[in-house]
Design a protein around this motif. Sequence first.
Motif, short mmCIF file in Angstrom:
data_model
loop_
_atom_site.label_atom_id
_atom_site.label_comp_id
_atom_site.label_asym_id
_atom_site.label_seq_id
_atom_site.Cartn_x
_atom_site.Cartn_y
_atom_site.Cartn_z
N GLY A 98 0.79 -1.24 0.36
CA GLY A 98 -0.16 -0.08 0.04
C GLY A 98 0.37 1.21 0.12
O GLY A 98 0.60 2.56 -0.03
N GLU A 99 1.82 1.40 0.52
CA GLU A 99 3.01 2.43 -0.16
C GLU A 99 2.89 2.47 -1.44
O GLU A 99 3.36 1.72 -2.27
N SER A 100 3.25 3.97 -1.56
CA SER A 100 3.73 4.56 -2.67
C SER A 100 5.18 5.68 -3.10
O SER A 100 4.50 5.97 -1.47
N ASP A 101 5.15 5.89 -3.86
CA ASP A 101 6.43 6.52 -3.75
C ASP A 101 6.13 7.76 -5.39
O ASP A 101 6.05 6.80 -6.45
N PHE A 102 6.17 8.71 -5.13
CA PHE A 102 5.78 10.08 -6.03
C PHE A 102 6.98 10.55 -6.15
O PHE A 102 7.62 11.03 -5.70
N MET A 103 7.84 11.01 -7.98
CA MET A 103 8.18 11.46 -8.08
C MET A 103 8.55 12.22 -9.37
O MET A 103 7.98 11.49 -9.74
N ALA A 104 8.36 13.44 -8.64
CA ALA A 104 8.98 14.95 -10.10
C ALA A 104 10.00 14.44 -10.53
O ALA A 104 10.97 15.01 -9.63
N PHE A 105 11.19 14.82 -11.73
CA PHE A 105 11.95 15.00 -12.98
C PHE A 105 12.16 16.61 -13.15
O PHE A 105 11.08 16.95 -13.84
N ASP A 106 13.42 17.03 -13.14
CA ASP A 106 13.43 18.33 -14.16
C ASP A 106 13.79 18.01 -15.43
O ASP A 106 14.97 17.21 -15.78
N PRO A 107 12.89 17.83 -16.13
CA PRO A 107 12.90 17.71 -17.64
C PRO A 107 14.58 18.57 -18.09
O PRO A 107 15.37 17.43 -18.96
N ALA A 108 14.80 19.16 -17.89
CA ALA A 108 16.72 19.20 -18.80
C ALA A 108 17.50 19.07 -17.84
O ALA A 108 18.90 19.08 -18.39
N SER A 109 17.35 18.17 -16.72
CA SER A 109 18.54 17.55 -16.44
C SER A 109 18.65 16.03 -16.83
O SER A 109 19.91 15.24 -16.50
N SER A 110 18.02 15.20 -17.41
CA SER A 110 18.00 14.64 -18.24
C SER A 110 18.92 13.87 -19.62
O SER A 110 19.17 14.83 -19.86
N TRP A 122 7.82 12.57 -2.72
CA TRP A 122 6.41 12.60 -1.89
C TRP A 122 6.32 11.09 -1.25
O TRP A 122 5.66 10.13 -3.11
N SER A 123 6.60 10.54 -0.47
CA SER A 123 5.32 9.44 0.73
C SER A 123 4.69 8.98 1.03
O SER A 123 4.86 10.03 1.50
N LEU A 124 4.14 7.86 0.42
CA LEU A 124 2.48 7.76 0.55
C LEU A 124 2.44 6.59 1.76
O LEU A 124 2.28 5.47 0.84
N ALA A 125 2.09 7.12 2.88
CA ALA A 125 1.56 5.51 3.83
C ALA A 125 0.73 4.92 2.91
O ALA A 125 -0.44 5.42 2.86
N PRO A 126 0.90 3.79 3.41
CA PRO A 126 -0.63 3.27 3.82
C PRO A 126 -1.70 3.29 4.37
O PRO A 126 -1.08 3.55 5.12
N PRO A 127 -2.62 3.38 3.69
CA PRO A 127 -4.00 3.68 4.78
C PRO A 127 -3.98 2.72 6.44
O PRO A 127 -4.33 1.44 6.53
N LEU A 128 -4.25 4.25 7.56
CA LEU A 128 -4.93 3.06 8.60
C LEU A 128 -6.47 3.49 8.47
O LEU A 128 -6.53 4.46 9.06
N ARG A 172 -5.90 -3.29 -2.90
CA ARG A 172 -4.49 -3.78 -2.31
C ARG A 172 -3.60 -3.36 -1.64
O ARG A 172 -3.57 -4.17 -0.17
N GLY A 173 -3.22 -2.26 -0.85
CA GLY A 173 -3.03 -1.19 0.36
C GLY A 173 -4.07 -1.78 1.06
O GLY A 173 -3.60 -1.89 2.53
N MET A 174 -5.08 -1.88 0.58
CA MET A 174 -6.40 -1.13 1.58
C MET A 174 -6.74 -2.98 1.96
O MET A 174 -6.96 -3.17 3.38
N ALA A 175 -6.52 -3.68 1.07
CA ALA A 175 -6.44 -5.17 2.14
C ALA A 175 -5.39 -5.88 3.22
O ALA A 175 -6.38 -6.37 3.82
N HIS A 176 -4.20 -5.08 2.84
CA HIS A 176 -3.74 -5.42 3.78
C HIS A 176 -4.78 -4.91 5.77
O HIS A 176 -3.31 -5.61 6.86
N GLN A 177 -4.85 -3.94 5.87
CA GLN A 177 -5.49 -3.08 6.72
C GLN A 177 -7.11 -3.39 7.09
O GLN A 177 -7.29 -2.76 8.14
N ALA A 178 -7.40 -4.46 6.44
CA ALA A 178 -8.83 -4.67 6.38
C ALA A 178 -8.64 -5.75 7.46
O ALA A 178 -8.63 -6.33 7.81
N GLN A 179 -10.03 -5.56 8.23
CA GLN A 179 -10.62 -6.50 8.59
C GLN A 179 -10.79 -7.93 8.42
O GLN A 179 -11.20 -7.93 6.91
#
Length: 437
Positions: A98-110, A122-128, A172-179
Amino acid sequence: MQRIPVRFGAELRRRRIEAGLSLGELASLICFSKGHLSKIERGVKAPSHDLAQLCDSALHADGQLSTLISAPEHSTPAAPMTEADVGTPWTLRMQAGGESDFMAFDPASSGGGVMPTTIVSWSLAPPLLESGETNSALPYFRNVFDEFRRLGQLFGPSVVAQLCIAATSALRGMAHQAQPAHRDLVLRLASRFAEYTGWMAQEAGSDAASLWWTEQAVQLAADGGDDELAAYALIRRAELALYTGDSVATVQLARRAAQQARSVRIRGLAAQREAQGHALVGDRDACRRALDRGAELTAGAVAPDGTDPVLGSIHLPDLTAFVAGWCMHDLGSPAEAVTLLGDGLEAIPPESRRARARYGARLALALANVGEIEQACAIAELVASHVALIDSATIRADLLRLSRALNRWPKNPTVRRTLPHLAIGLHTHRAGPGTPA
């Protein structure tokens, strides 16, 4: 250089003479020119798969003529050149927990083999989730799934697949936290999003990604206590084989699905897919038996209870008639196909573009092969306009056959007006995603 199958021409001439038909009489029966048939019989010109099917039907050859030529090609036009994307590139990595990591890049540096500079991460933690929250969220996700299906009727995989992948990951991430009481429901709904993603991958022209996502759907469903999706996955694999012209695999996979399925609906869909496999090689008797079995099963299927989304097509008002019409055309009986398909196109809502294009492509192909050129062209232009928006590799394969059929009347003014529209529909393809890493 294309090899001319001389054996086909000799066998066609032998069967025509045995049937007591002149060259002109056979040409009239199958709506081809006498000169064209003469070149086929003399081995000067290679026969098309459609011509072989029509001759099989007219001469009662039971598919023997079709077996003398290779299966029809389903080539995909090359993707058009586009301008480089000057927007900011980003990525979203979605992990199983359920964890996610978002990253945006500088197009001029590629470029130059150097990793691009990260602008933001930006790191997104799984839902509680508290007890009961998962169950209350499921109706919203179910509504989202229904909306995505409707969206898939209007737009192409490049829009819908990304949304489905994100929803699958969230569930899929919610399933890890679900009853425990709710976990199975979450996983089963996630499996439906994954299965629809696999369908979008096939529509985008990526069979490898389609198989990968379908297998993910089967595993998610099994983890949620649903083994029926595994049987439906065999029907999906049979469809992939059908579009590559592999009749043997189509029939075998469909039969395995029927043996494995518990629900009447899935067994009915398996019988219909088997019928399409038999039609591909001109086995009329086996095809009709499978069609009758499929019609009986689907007519007796119990309406779904609404707990899980329905598997298979839901946008064609009469799937049985559509499949039967498809089979009759592939058996070389386009007049029967026209009768079966009839006015069914008008029964499909205008917002169901994908369903209308699929149905219309088959109807137009049948009309062209019985010489109803004006009507075939009118429907062909409608199909081409839809395909340009929904980007369907499977419908584009039918569109290619339709274009070849209409090219038999190059001097017809309506055909000359329609062919450029078909060309646009055939060249709007953008390559779909590859198999996920």
